[in-house]
Write an enzyme that holds these catalytic residues in place. Structure first.
Site, PDB file in Angstrom:
ATOM      1  N   GLY A  10       4.569  -7.179  -9.141  1.00  0.00           N
ATOM      2  CA  GLY A  10       3.899  -7.746  -7.972  1.00  0.00           C
ATOM      3  C   GLY A  10       2.916  -8.840  -8.354  1.00  0.00           C
ATOM      4  O   GLY A  10       2.695  -9.141  -9.537  1.00  0.00           O
ATOM      5  N   GLY A  36       8.266  -6.609  -5.205  1.00  0.00           N
ATOM      6  CA  GLY A  36       7.922  -7.408  -6.390  1.00  0.00           C
ATOM      7  C   GLY A  36       9.019  -8.397  -6.735  1.00  0.00           C
ATOM      8  O   GLY A  36      10.073  -8.421  -6.108  1.00  0.00           O
ATOM      9  N   SER A  75       2.417  -0.640  -4.309  1.00  0.00           N
ATOM     10  CA  SER A  75       2.411  -0.356  -2.871  1.00  0.00           C
ATOM     11  C   SER A  75       2.816  -1.634  -2.152  1.00  0.00           C
ATOM     12  O   SER A  75       2.365  -2.722  -2.533  1.00  0.00           O
ATOM     13  CB  SER A  75       1.003   0.030  -2.388  1.00  0.00           C
ATOM     14  OG  SER A  75       0.971   0.061  -0.971  1.00  0.00           O
ATOM     15  N   ALA A 114      -6.019   0.825  -7.050  1.00  0.00           N
ATOM     16  CA  ALA A 114      -6.138  -0.403  -6.248  1.00  0.00           C
ATOM     17  C   ALA A 114      -6.153   0.001  -4.781  1.00  0.00           C
ATOM     18  O   ALA A 114      -5.105   0.209  -4.183  1.00  0.00           O
ATOM     19  CB  ALA A 114      -4.976  -1.345  -6.535  1.00  0.00           C
ATOM     20  N   TYR A 145      -0.504   2.251   6.140  1.00  0.00           N
ATOM     21  CA  TYR A 145      -1.119   1.648   4.952  1.00  0.00           C
ATOM     22  C   TYR A 145      -2.579   2.094   4.833  1.00  0.00           C
ATOM     23  O   TYR A 145      -2.997   2.636   3.807  1.00  0.00           O
ATOM     24  CB  TYR A 145      -1.018   0.131   5.078  1.00  0.00           C
ATOM     25  CG  TYR A 145      -1.556  -0.655   3.896  1.00  0.00           C
ATOM     26  CD1 TYR A 145      -0.900  -0.661   2.673  1.00  0.00           C
ATOM     27  CD2 TYR A 145      -2.716  -1.427   4.028  1.00  0.00           C
ATOM     28  CE1 TYR A 145      -1.378  -1.401   1.602  1.00  0.00           C
ATOM     29  CE2 TYR A 145      -3.199  -2.175   2.965  1.00  0.00           C
ATOM     30  CZ  TYR A 145      -2.525  -2.157   1.757  1.00  0.00           C
ATOM     31  OH  TYR A 145      -3.011  -2.899   0.703  1.00  0.00           O
ATOM     32  N   LYS A 149      -4.127   4.683   1.968  1.00  0.00           N
ATOM     33  CA  LYS A 149      -5.114   4.253   0.959  1.00  0.00           C
ATOM     34  C   LYS A 149      -6.377   5.108   1.054  1.00  0.00           C
ATOM     35  O   LYS A 149      -7.004   5.421   0.045  1.00  0.00           O
ATOM     36  CB  LYS A 149      -5.461   2.775   1.157  1.00  0.00           C
ATOM     37  CG  LYS A 149      -4.340   1.816   0.799  1.00  0.00           C
ATOM     38  CD  LYS A 149      -4.155   1.666  -0.698  1.00  0.00           C
ATOM     39  CE  LYS A 149      -3.169   0.564  -1.034  1.00  0.00           C
ATOM     40  NZ  LYS A 149      -2.858   0.479  -2.465  1.00  0.00           N
TER      41      LYS A 149
HETATM   42  N1  LIG Z   1      -3.280  -8.982  -2.608  1.00  0.00           N
HETATM   43  C1  LIG Z   1      -4.209  -8.497  -1.806  1.00  0.00           C
HETATM   44  O1  LIG Z   1      -4.866  -9.268  -1.114  1.00  0.00           O
HETATM   45  C2  LIG Z   1      -4.517  -7.012  -1.758  1.00  0.00           C
HETATM   46  C3  LIG Z   1      -5.565  -6.600  -0.923  1.00  0.00           C
HETATM   47  C4  LIG Z   1      -5.876  -5.250  -0.868  1.00  0.00           C
HETATM   48  C5  LIG Z   1      -5.182  -4.338  -1.655  1.00  0.00           C
HETATM   49  N2  LIG Z   1      -4.170  -4.754  -2.446  1.00  0.00           N
HETATM   50  C6  LIG Z   1      -3.461  -3.726  -3.222  1.00  0.00           C
HETATM   51  O2  LIG Z   1      -3.168  -4.191  -4.520  1.00  0.00           O
HETATM   52  C7  LIG Z   1      -1.903  -3.678  -4.950  1.00  0.00           C
HETATM   53  C8  LIG Z   1      -1.003  -4.836  -5.352  1.00  0.00           C
HETATM   54  O3  LIG Z   1      -0.811  -5.707  -4.249  1.00  0.00           O
HETATM   55  P1  LIG Z   1      -0.073  -7.120  -4.398  1.00  0.00           P
HETATM   56  O4  LIG Z   1      -0.787  -8.086  -3.563  1.00  0.00           O
HETATM   57  O5  LIG Z   1       0.142  -7.432  -5.823  1.00  0.00           O
HETATM   58  O6  LIG Z   1       1.326  -6.798  -3.669  1.00  0.00           O
HETATM   59  P2  LIG Z   1       2.807  -7.026  -4.198  1.00  0.00           P
HETATM   60  O7  LIG Z   1       3.725  -6.640  -3.083  1.00  0.00           O
HETATM   61  O8  LIG Z   1       2.947  -8.392  -4.768  1.00  0.00           O
HETATM   62  O9  LIG Z   1       2.913  -5.977  -5.390  1.00  0.00           O
HETATM   63  C9  LIG Z   1       3.128  -4.615  -5.196  1.00  0.00           C
HETATM   64  C10 LIG Z   1       4.171  -4.157  -6.206  1.00  0.00           C
HETATM   65  O10 LIG Z   1       4.378  -2.740  -6.083  1.00  0.00           O
HETATM   66  C11 LIG Z   1       5.773  -2.493  -6.199  1.00  0.00           C
HETATM   67  N3  LIG Z   1       6.062  -1.219  -5.550  1.00  0.00           N
HETATM   68  C12 LIG Z   1       5.893  -0.888  -4.245  1.00  0.00           C
HETATM   69  N4  LIG Z   1       6.282   0.384  -4.040  1.00  0.00           N
HETATM   70  C13 LIG Z   1       6.672   0.868  -5.248  1.00  0.00           C
HETATM   71  C14 LIG Z   1       7.169   2.119  -5.687  1.00  0.00           C
HETATM   72  N5  LIG Z   1       7.351   3.146  -4.857  1.00  0.00           N
HETATM   73  N6  LIG Z   1       7.482   2.259  -7.004  1.00  0.00           N
HETATM   74  C15 LIG Z   1       7.321   1.234  -7.877  1.00  0.00           C
HETATM   75  N7  LIG Z   1       6.861   0.029  -7.509  1.00  0.00           N
HETATM   76  C16 LIG Z   1       6.542  -0.150  -6.205  1.00  0.00           C
HETATM   77  C17 LIG Z   1       6.427  -3.680  -5.516  1.00  0.00           C
HETATM   78  O11 LIG Z   1       7.789  -3.851  -5.866  1.00  0.00           O
HETATM   79  C18 LIG Z   1       5.529  -4.818  -5.991  1.00  0.00           C
HETATM   80  O12 LIG Z   1       5.985  -5.358  -7.203  1.00  0.00           O
HETATM   81  C19 LIG Z   1      -1.347  -2.846  -3.790  1.00  0.00           C
HETATM   82  O13 LIG Z   1      -1.654  -1.493  -4.016  1.00  0.00           O
HETATM   83  C20 LIG Z   1      -2.114  -3.364  -2.601  1.00  0.00           C
HETATM   84  O14 LIG Z   1      -2.249  -2.372  -1.613  1.00  0.00           O
HETATM   85  C21 LIG Z   1      -3.810  -6.075  -2.501  1.00  0.00           C
END
Ligand SMILES: NC(=O)c1ccc[n+]([C@@H]2O[C@H](COP(=O)([O-])OP(=O)(O)OC[C@H]3O[C@@H](n4cnc5c(N)ncnc54)[C@H](O)[C@@H]3O)[C@@H](O)[C@H]2O)c1
Length: 317
Positions: A10, A36, A75, A114, A145, A149
């Site tokens: 991700g 991802g 996630s 996270a 969601y 969390k």
């Molecule tokens: N980017 C933001 O602004 C933001 C804000 C708040 C929280 N978050 C949290 O940070 C984390 C990463 O977010 P991101 O922005 O990189 O999102 P993203 O979608 O780019 O990355 C999430 C990754 O998790 C993988 N994934 C999802 N479910 C899975 C599972 N069951 N098994 C294995 N892999 C799984 C996806 O394939 C993806 O690669 C998440 O937990 C998200 O809730 C992100």
């Protein structure tokens, strides 16, 4: 250190893995590619100290050898993505967090969660300090969601208190930067991709709702600092500079050089009107605050997407 990162394909997981690889650590990345991108894993695989396991992080993982950290970033993260995968989102944050906490116990590892500013829901307090409990509709569309969390935070806290696991919880506010998925439906990617394709930008509602936007490098620096501090309460990591959607859209248009009128669509149900972190805790505890101005972060992100749209025809179609 030997560090397990779920969600390594991700946006955030891949930046975190890269930072830790640069510091000389060994990384085991786990992902099921539900949201991802394979190109992120290809990039990380250039490092001999990076190992990849394609697996579902909702289920127990069989990891050989010692671990110093278990870092749970897997996630679906954008509303369109988690609305398409409601049960998977609940499971990876509930069951997944439990199994990964058990793994941390088994390995004597520390655990890093996270979490998200979405735990504050549609906040009645502004800006949001960590002590605010939030305003979430438990049966609203975003609950899969937000509530997952919130439960993950509760579980992490219980393992810290009942099992003595050294835990960290961050509440991430909107973060953007290179390697975001251009199709994930988040506002920054939507605006940039639409502007680069010469399409009108879509604004939900009147565009007066606000968000704060943090550049990815600032977030990774905050995470890295928190890893060094023995602190178990949640820590907000975000940029307190607040923008309306209209201001953000205008800035993206200015940086890309596009001038089309905006297209307005109805505001999604339970969409928060305002969101801004109170970062006093991170400042005091970690000596951290965001350094990259939005204009500069957006310019770097636009450069990444310009290149991506040029080199990957499947993205530009
Ligand atoms: N980017 C933001 O602004 C933001 C804000 C708040 C929280 N978050 C949290 O940070 C984390 C990463 O977010 P991101 O922005 O990189 O999102 P993203 O979608 O780019 O990355 C999430 C990754 O998790 C993988 N994934 C999802 N479910 C899975 C599972 N069951 N098994 C294995 N892999 C799984 C996806 O394939 C993806 O690669 C998440 O937990 C998200 O809730 C992100």
């Amino acid at each position: 250190m030997r560090i397990l990162i779920t969600g390594a394909a991700g946006f955030l997981g891949s930046h975190l893995a890269e930072r830790l690889l640069l510091e000389g650590h060994e990384i085991i990345g786990v992902d099921n590619f539900s949201s991802g991108q394979r190109r992120n894993i290809e990039l990380l695989s250039e490092w001999p100290r990076f190992h990849f396991l394609e697996a579902d992080a909702s289920r127990p993982l069989d990891i050989a050898g010692p671990l110093d950290w278990v870092m749970h970033f897997a996630s679906p993260a954008s509303p369109p993505r988690y609305l398409k995968l409601p049960l998977e989102t609940l499971l990876v944050n509930a069951e997944g967090t439990r199994h990964l906490l058990d793994l941390a116990v088994a390995k004597g590892a520390r655990f890093f969660l996270a979490s998200t500013s979405e735990v504050y829901g549609d906040p009645l307090v502004h800006p949001q300090p960590e002590g605010y409990w939030g305003n979430v509709n438990p049966v609203g569309p975003r609950a899969i969601y937000d509530e997952a969390k919130r439960y993950a935070e509760t579980l992490t806290t219980a393992y810290q208190q009942a099992r003595g696991v050294s835990t960290r919880i961050i509440r991430i506010f909107n973060t953007y930067g290179p390697r975001m998925d251009p199709q994930d439906g988040r506002v920054v990617t939507n605006f940039i991709v639409q502007a680069l394709k010469g399409q009108p930008l879509t604004i939900f509602g009147d565009g007066c709702q606000t968000r704060s936007f943090q550049y990815v490098d600032d977030l990774i620096e905050g995470i890295r600092r928190l890893m060094e501090v023995e602190y178990h309460q949640p820590v907000n990591l975000g940029n307190p500079e607040e923008y309306t959607m209209l201001e953000l859209a205008q800035l993206v248009q200015e940086l890309v050089g596009s001038r089309l009128p905006f297209v307005h669509q109805p505001l999604p149900q339970d969409d928060p009107r305002q969101r801004r972190p109170d970062i006093t805790r991170a400042k005091t505890l970690l000596g951290w605050e965001p350094r990259v101005p939005v204009r500069e972060g957006l310019a770097r992100t636009i450069a990444y997407f310009r290149e991506l749209l040029y080199t990957s025809p499947e993205v530009s179609s």
